[in-house]
Each structure stands twice: as structure tokens, then as C-alpha cells.
Design a protein around this motif. Structure first.
Motif, PDB file in Angstrom:
ATOM      1  N   LEU A   1     -22.355   0.662 -13.489  1.00  0.00           N
ATOM      2  CA  LEU A   1     -22.551   1.542 -12.636  1.00  0.00           C
ATOM      3  C   LEU A   1     -23.546   1.316 -11.909  1.00  0.00           C
ATOM      4  O   LEU A   1     -24.549   1.650 -10.612  1.00  0.00           O
ATOM      5  CB  LEU A   1     -22.489   3.080 -13.807  1.00  0.00           C
ATOM      6  N   GLY A   2     -24.809   0.906 -12.978  1.00  0.00           N
ATOM      7  CA  GLY A   2     -26.256   0.635 -12.077  1.00  0.00           C
ATOM      8  C   GLY A   2     -25.427  -0.259 -10.893  1.00  0.00           C
ATOM      9  O   GLY A   2     -26.649  -0.208 -10.245  1.00  0.00           O
TER      10      GLY A   2
ATOM     11  N   ILE B   1     -23.061  -8.452 -23.108  1.00  0.00           N
ATOM     12  CA  ILE B   1     -22.904  -9.246 -24.416  1.00  0.00           C
ATOM     13  C   ILE B   1     -21.448  -9.297 -24.218  1.00  0.00           C
ATOM     14  O   ILE B   1     -20.591 -10.367 -25.562  1.00  0.00           O
ATOM     15  CB  ILE B   1     -23.372  -8.712 -25.642  1.00  0.00           C
TER      16      ILE B   1
ATOM     17  N   CYS C   1     -21.762   4.697 -22.607  1.00  0.00           N
ATOM     18  CA  CYS C   1     -23.158   3.984 -21.593  1.00  0.00           C
ATOM     19  C   CYS C   1     -24.005   4.621 -21.384  1.00  0.00           C
ATOM     20  O   CYS C   1     -25.402   4.224 -20.420  1.00  0.00           O
ATOM     21  CB  CYS C   1     -21.806   3.367 -20.510  1.00  0.00           C
ATOM     22  N   HIS C   2     -24.178   6.080 -20.720  1.00  0.00           N
ATOM     23  CA  HIS C   2     -24.389   6.709 -20.527  1.00  0.00           C
ATOM     24  C   HIS C   2     -24.541   8.861 -20.821  1.00  0.00           C
ATOM     25  O   HIS C   2     -23.929   8.746 -21.966  1.00  0.00           O
ATOM     26  CB  HIS C   2     -24.138   6.834 -18.886  1.00  0.00           C
TER      27      HIS C   2
ATOM     28  N   LEU D   1     -16.222  -6.486 -21.142  1.00  0.00           N
ATOM     29  CA  LEU D   1     -16.783  -5.460 -19.942  1.00  0.00           C
ATOM     30  C   LEU D   1     -16.609  -6.310 -18.323  1.00  0.00           C
ATOM     31  O   LEU D   1     -16.204  -6.013 -17.602  1.00  0.00           O
ATOM     32  CB  LEU D   1     -17.537  -5.200 -20.556  1.00  0.00           C
TER      33      LEU D   1
ATOM     34  N   GLY E   1     -23.078 -12.667 -22.397  1.00  0.00           N
ATOM     35  CA  GLY E   1     -23.224 -13.286 -23.640  1.00  0.00           C
ATOM     36  C   GLY E   1     -24.628 -12.920 -24.171  1.00  0.00           C
ATOM     37  O   GLY E   1     -25.095 -12.134 -23.419  1.00  0.00           O
TER      38      GLY E   1
ATOM     39  N   TYR F   1     -20.951  -0.021 -30.472  1.00  0.00           N
ATOM     40  CA  TYR F   1     -22.250   0.801 -30.700  1.00  0.00           C
ATOM     41  C   TYR F   1     -22.249   1.914 -31.176  1.00  0.00           C
ATOM     42  O   TYR F   1     -23.064   2.832 -30.698  1.00  0.00           O
ATOM     43  CB  TYR F   1     -23.195   0.546 -29.603  1.00  0.00           C
TER      44      TYR F   1
ATOM     45  N   GLU G   1     -31.168  -6.125 -14.499  1.00  0.00           N
ATOM     46  CA  GLU G   1     -30.835  -4.661 -15.767  1.00  0.00           C
ATOM     47  C   GLU G   1     -30.305  -5.365 -16.552  1.00  0.00           C
ATOM     48  O   GLU G   1     -29.622  -6.054 -17.126  1.00  0.00           O
ATOM     49  CB  GLU G   1     -29.496  -3.940 -14.833  1.00  0.00           C
TER      50      GLU G   1
ATOM     51  N   ASN H   1     -29.299  -0.647 -30.574  1.00  0.00           N
ATOM     52  CA  ASN H   1     -29.977  -1.749 -29.800  1.00  0.00           C
ATOM     53  C   ASN H   1     -31.015  -2.199 -30.035  1.00  0.00           C
ATOM     54  O   ASN H   1     -31.359  -2.849 -28.987  1.00  0.00           O
ATOM     55  CB  ASN H   1     -29.144  -1.873 -28.342  1.00  0.00           C
TER      56      ASN H   1
ATOM     57  N   ALA I   1     -30.448  -0.426 -22.115  1.00  0.00           N
ATOM     58  CA  ALA I   1     -29.165  -1.145 -23.404  1.00  0.00           C
ATOM     59  C   ALA I   1     -29.440   0.338 -24.097  1.00  0.00           C
ATOM     60  O   ALA I   1     -29.275   1.064 -23.569  1.00  0.00           O
ATOM     61  CB  ALA I   1     -30.493  -1.626 -23.997  1.00  0.00           C
ATOM     62  N   PHE I   2     -27.772   0.197 -25.006  1.00  0.00           N
ATOM     63  CA  PHE I   2     -28.232   1.684 -25.781  1.00  0.00           C
ATOM     64  C   PHE I   2     -28.708   1.606 -26.086  1.00  0.00           C
ATOM     65  O   PHE I   2     -30.246   1.161 -26.690  1.00  0.00           O
ATOM     66  CB  PHE I   2     -26.870   0.920 -27.112  1.00  0.00           C
TER      67      PHE I   2
ATOM     68  N   ARG J   1     -31.095 -11.983 -25.964  1.00  0.00           N
ATOM     69  CA  ARG J   1     -32.074 -12.783 -26.535  1.00  0.00           C
ATOM     70  C   ARG J   1     -31.554 -14.086 -26.382  1.00  0.00           C
ATOM     71  O   ARG J   1     -32.273 -14.255 -27.195  1.00  0.00           O
ATOM     72  CB  ARG J   1     -31.167 -12.047 -27.804  1.00  0.00           C
TER      73      ARG J   1
ATOM     74  N   GLY K   1     -22.841  -3.039 -18.976  1.00  0.00           N
ATOM     75  CA  GLY K   1     -21.937  -1.983 -19.179  1.00  0.00           C
ATOM     76  C   GLY K   1     -20.656  -2.051 -18.196  1.00  0.00           C
ATOM     77  O   GLY K   1     -19.683  -3.120 -18.306  1.00  0.00           O
TER      78      GLY K   1
HETATM   79  C1  SAM Z   1     -26.217   1.313 -21.849  1.00  0.00           C
HETATM   80  S1  SAM Z   1     -24.759   0.401 -21.901  1.00  0.00           S
HETATM   81  C2  SAM Z   1     -25.334  -0.483 -20.012  1.00  0.00           C
HETATM   82  C3  SAM Z   1     -24.752   0.890 -19.168  1.00  0.00           C
HETATM   83  C4  SAM Z   1     -24.866  -0.062 -17.152  1.00  0.00           C
HETATM   84  N1  SAM Z   1     -26.507  -0.143 -17.578  1.00  0.00           N
HETATM   85  C5  SAM Z   1     -23.866   1.111 -16.104  1.00  0.00           C
HETATM   86  O1  SAM Z   1     -24.732   1.470 -15.830  1.00  0.00           O
HETATM   87  O2  SAM Z   1     -22.954   0.811 -16.630  1.00  0.00           O
HETATM   88  C6  SAM Z   1     -25.351  -1.570 -22.625  1.00  0.00           C
HETATM   89  C7  SAM Z   1     -25.200  -2.313 -22.552  1.00  0.00           C
HETATM   90  O3  SAM Z   1     -25.935  -3.297 -23.258  1.00  0.00           O
HETATM   91  C8  SAM Z   1     -24.999  -4.221 -23.355  1.00  0.00           C
HETATM   92  N2  SAM Z   1     -25.290  -4.500 -24.567  1.00  0.00           N
HETATM   93  C9  SAM Z   1     -25.856  -4.911 -25.767  1.00  0.00           C
HETATM   94  N3  SAM Z   1     -26.490  -5.344 -26.532  1.00  0.00           N
HETATM   95  C10 SAM Z   1     -26.491  -6.847 -25.797  1.00  0.00           C
HETATM   96  C11 SAM Z   1     -27.167  -7.584 -25.675  1.00  0.00           C
HETATM   97  N4  SAM Z   1     -27.783  -8.775 -27.198  1.00  0.00           N
HETATM   98  N5  SAM Z   1     -26.949  -8.548 -24.839  1.00  0.00           N
HETATM   99  C12 SAM Z   1     -26.193  -8.543 -23.480  1.00  0.00           C
HETATM  100  N6  SAM Z   1     -25.996  -6.881 -23.625  1.00  0.00           N
HETATM  101  C13 SAM Z   1     -26.282  -6.482 -24.599  1.00  0.00           C
HETATM  102  C14 SAM Z   1     -23.360  -3.605 -24.024  1.00  0.00           C
HETATM  103  O4  SAM Z   1     -22.302  -3.985 -24.081  1.00  0.00           O
HETATM  104  C15 SAM Z   1     -23.755  -2.530 -22.860  1.00  0.00           C
HETATM  105  O5  SAM Z   1     -21.998  -2.652 -22.383  1.00  0.00           O
END
Ligand code: SAM
Length: 260
Positions: A70-71, A92, A29-30, A96, A135, A25, A63, A165, A159-160, A138, A67
Motif C-alpha cells: 500500500l505504501g 521478510i 499491517c495498518h 507477500l 528476506g 506477528y 520503506e 517487531n 515495521a510492525f 537485518r 507488506g
Molecule cells: C506494518 S507491515 C508494512 C505495511 C506496508 N508498508 C504497506 O503499506 O502495505 C510490516 C511488514 O514488515 C515485514 N517485516 C517484519 N519483519 C521484517 C524483517 N525482519 N525484514 C523484512 N521485513 C519484515 C512484515 O512481514 C510486514 O509485511
């Protein structure tokens, strides 16, 4: 610490906590201003979790984006396992999730976690339950939620960024979240983008400003009751950007590239 795969690199953020940079991406992630601090501020505080958990049992948290977990880990640290709460997340990238289950197997809830299907991991310890939908959200989230009777009290929209994203910031996405939310749900996100604020408004959420963190001017909170922040509405009326719909995601990406 090993990385979940070659697609990620560790980044130490300004509060000393670590996050992952995703090559897929092109984003971390943060916030580099502090992964843990940001999680506490935008999600635990943003959704008023510690005060509102007393009113709902189980307290249901959704959530968007698991990622590096961490959340979930921060919520576990803050809430403990005596009170009843259910944390539902989605990811997805199965690498991870596999990495997380291995890295944190000393935690009882993770030691108990099982792959119920190739698309769902669940664990339970005392009064806490964790469900990770694995997965593309969406595709997987709507059927998962349709089988259950969730009324989420808190949504960590993590999300990103909308530019990277966009599918998880659309009017359709926020409508789906609204349909499965409790009337007193608080959705909190780090993003203050006008497009995502318009997406939230058009899907029936009321929006106000959230905490400022790092270089960002503000963040966004959304509720299903109450009123919108007048300053935000005035700003949005003047802004030429549009809400993001599934049908205009391609156009949104092209315009975002033009801006950066
Ligand atoms: C900003 S990170 C989340 C960080 C997480 N909340 C944490 O505290 O570690 C966004 C996550 O959303 C996932 N993601 C992106 N598009 C996605 C999708 N269509 N379906 C599921 N997860 C998705 C990414 O792979 C990524 O791990």
C-alpha cells in the motif's frame, strides 16, 4: 481478493481501504482507523514528499516493511511516473511479494518487474524504479545498501509495532538508516513509543511530533538536522524505558509482555 497465504486475513478499515492481519506477528499491517488515510498522513505527508520531490532527482524513498504494497501504490498514485523517484522496500515474507506481483501485474511497473536474484525484485516504468529486498532486513539490507550509493530523502518506517517487531526499531537499525540518508532526509513513523524515540535519539536523529491518527496520541518524525521537540525530551527524561539495542531486544520483549 485472495489472501497471500493462510497466514493472513483481509480487514476492511474505517476509510473503506483494506489491510492484512498477519497471524505470524499477531497484528494488522495498518491502523483499523484507515489504511490508506494513515499511509497518506504518516508517509506521504509526514515525509513532505510532494513538495520536496521538486528538489531531488531521483527522489529516493526507503520503506521499512513492504507488506501488501500500500505504501508503494499510494506513492505511485500521488507522484505518478513523470517525475523521477526510486522506491526501495524490504519484505521478510516472500509470499507477500509473490502475491503483490501477481495481483498488480496490470500495472506497467509490475508487469516489468523481475526477480534479479532470489533476494531482489526490481521493476522500472518511465521515471520510476521499484526495488524490493526479499528476506530478513537485518541480514539483507546492509549488504544491499553497501553496494549502492543511496542518499534517502524519505524513510517510511512502517515495521510492525516495536513490541512485535523490535529488531527493526533498534539503535543499530536507525544508525544504518542514518548512514544511507541524505542530510535533509525525513523519517516518519506511526509510532510514538518512548523506547523508539530514545532509539532514534541515540542513533543521531532529531525528533519531533508527527500527526495524530486514530486512537494514537501522536506519531514521530525524525531528521538529521534541526532541533528536538522540547516536550518530547522532557517526557523522555522522566520515562524509565530505555532505547532498544540488539543486545537487549529479548529483555524489551519480556518487559513489553509485562506491560500489556
Ligand atoms: C506494518 S507491515 C508494512 C505495511 C506496508 N508498508 C504497506 O503499506 O502495505 C510490516 C511488514 O514488515 C515485514 N517485516 C517484519 N519483519 C521484517 C524483517 N525482519 N525484514 C523484512 N521485513 C519484515 C512484515 O512481514 C510486514 O509485511
Amino acid at each position: 481478493m485472495k489472501t497471500p497465504s493462510n497466514n493472513y486475513q483481509w480487514v476492511t478499515t474505517e476509510d473503506g481501504s483494506q489491510t492484512l492481519h498477519s497471524d505470524l506477528y499477531g497484528e494488522a499491517c495498518h491502523s483499523t482507523s484507515g489504511a490508506k488515510t494513515e499511509t497518506l498522513l504518516h508517509y506521504l505527508e509526514g515525509c513532505e514528499v510532494t513538495t520536496r520531490i521538486e528538489r531531488f532527482s531521483p527522489f529516493e524513498i526507503l520503506e521499512v516493511g513492504f507488506g501488501l504494497g500500500l505504501g508503494f501504490l499510494t506513492t505511485l498514485e500521488v507522484l505518478g511516473t513523470e517525475r523521477s523517484w526510486h522506491f526501495v522496500s524490504m519484505e521478510i515474507d516472500p509470499d507477500l511479494v509473490k502475491w503483490f506481483l501477481d495481483e498488480y501485474k496490470s500495472l506497467p511497473i509490475i508487469a516489468d518487474a523481475k526477480w534479479i536474484t532470489p533476494k531482489l525484485v526490481e521493476g522500472q516504468y518511465q521515471n520510476v524504479k521499484l526495488s524490493i529486498i526479499v528476506g530478513d532486513a537485518r541480514v539483507e539490507v546492509a549488504p544491499f545498501l553497501a553496494q549502492k550509493n543511496f542518499h534517502f530523502h524519505a524513510i517510511f518506517q512502517d515495521a510492525f509495532s516495536p513490541k512485535r517487531n523490535p529488531h527493526l526499531w533498534t539503535v543499530e537499525w536507525f544508525e544504518l538508516l542514518r548512514q544511507h540518508s541524505h542530510a535533509e532526509c525525513i523519517l516518519s513513523t506511526y509510532s510514538a513509543s518512548s523506547s523508539i524515540r530514545k532509539s532514534l535519539l541515540e542513533s543521531g536523529w532529531k525528533i519531533t511530533k508527527g500527526h495524530k491518527f486514530g486512537p494514537k496520541r501522536s506519531s514521530t518524525r525524525a531528521r538529521l538536522t534541526g532541533t528536538n521537540d522540547e516536550d518530547i525530551l522532557t517526557h523522555l527524561e522522566r520515562s524509565p524505558v530505555t532505547a532498544i539495542y540488539d543486545k537487549n531486544v529479548g529483555e524489551f520483549i519480556l518487559k513489553s509482555k509485562g506491560e500489556s
